[in-house]
Enzyme design. Sequence first.
Site, PDB file in Angstrom:
ATOM      1  CD  GLU A  26      -3.710  -5.187  -3.606  1.00  0.00           C
ATOM      2  OE1 GLU A  26      -4.378  -4.154  -3.448  1.00  0.00           O
ATOM      3  OE2 GLU A  26      -3.858  -5.951  -4.574  1.00  0.00           O
ATOM      4  CG  ASP A  65      -2.014   1.035   1.214  1.00  0.00           C
ATOM      5  OD1 ASP A  65      -2.865   1.045   0.304  1.00  0.00           O
ATOM      6  OD2 ASP A  65      -1.979   1.884   2.118  1.00  0.00           O
ATOM      7  CG  HIS A  78      -5.427  -3.165   0.029  1.00  0.00           C
ATOM      8  ND1 HIS A  78      -4.600  -2.876  -1.044  1.00  0.00           N
ATOM      9  CD2 HIS A  78      -5.194  -2.199   0.966  1.00  0.00           C
ATOM     10  CE1 HIS A  78      -3.905  -1.771  -0.775  1.00  0.00           C
ATOM     11  NE2 HIS A  78      -4.248  -1.349   0.435  1.00  0.00           N
TER      12      HIS A  78
END
Length: 310
Positions: free
Chosen positions: A127, A103, A280
């Site tokens: 991700e 992320d 995610h």
Amino acid sequence: MSKPIEIEIRRAPVLGSSMAYRETGAQDAPVVLFLHGNPTSSHIWRNILPLVSPVAHCIAPDLIGFGQSGKPDIAYRFFDHVRYLDAFIEQRGVTSAYLVAQDWGTALAFHLAARRPDFVRGLAFMEFIRPMPTWQDFHHTEVAEEQDHAEAARAVFRKFRTPGEGEAMILEANAFVERVLPGGIVRKLGDEEMAPYRTPFPTPESRRPVLAFPRELPIAGEPADVYEALQSAHAALAASSYPKLLFTGEPGALVSPEFAERFAASLTRCALIRLGAGLHYLQEDHADAIGRSVAGWIAGIEAVRPQLAA
């Protein structure tokens, strides 16, 4: 999932505030920096660090404003996180490291690697954040059955970026912690596992760092400075020669398996690992596979490094 080995939380003074971090492994081993995203903390690496520590000196900071780190009066823009992470790395005396990121941690890793390519021994990521030319590139999927879910995610994040709506959803309703986080994990986290994710954000004011991140996502050219910085960082990534390891889940969220396969193939020295069912926050569903893969990858690189230097 078995109870993780407890790793002590330490604190370092950084730019007039403090950053918390988990640290484990031999001091003389290669350093691995684990970089989390929104709204998590080093807690997300808790089951991965013990698997990597036999081959590395693992350091997993809580980004400023997250986890047990301080909450200074700043805007919590991407470039604020860059400043604090740079200062943390300097404070800890780290001169080179493997980067393991997910992320927003990937955006920080890409930006760091672009500015300091000699710092990076290798990059493992999942991700990941990238410049997205249109909203259709956010939660993009090529699977027909996933289209409705992807469109719903886009609608939610548009609201997060809308003045007033984002404040109501994230500051008041705590939607990122209570809905986005569990919605990005296949298994159901128990209260004991969720508690460290909830504790840093007890009040609307304390959640400002969480609200800032979706408004920093580089989508359709905005925000312009973040978009430009990540375009440059991705160009540097494409030109880089350090080893890379990309993890992907099925169906994923920001990154579909199909996109991950093409992306890995476009890079130099990038291996791809398909983890299976995942959304995610892949660390919560595949800690064992990620930890063992990263450890084996690092051990393999370090085994040949002396030969390369000879």
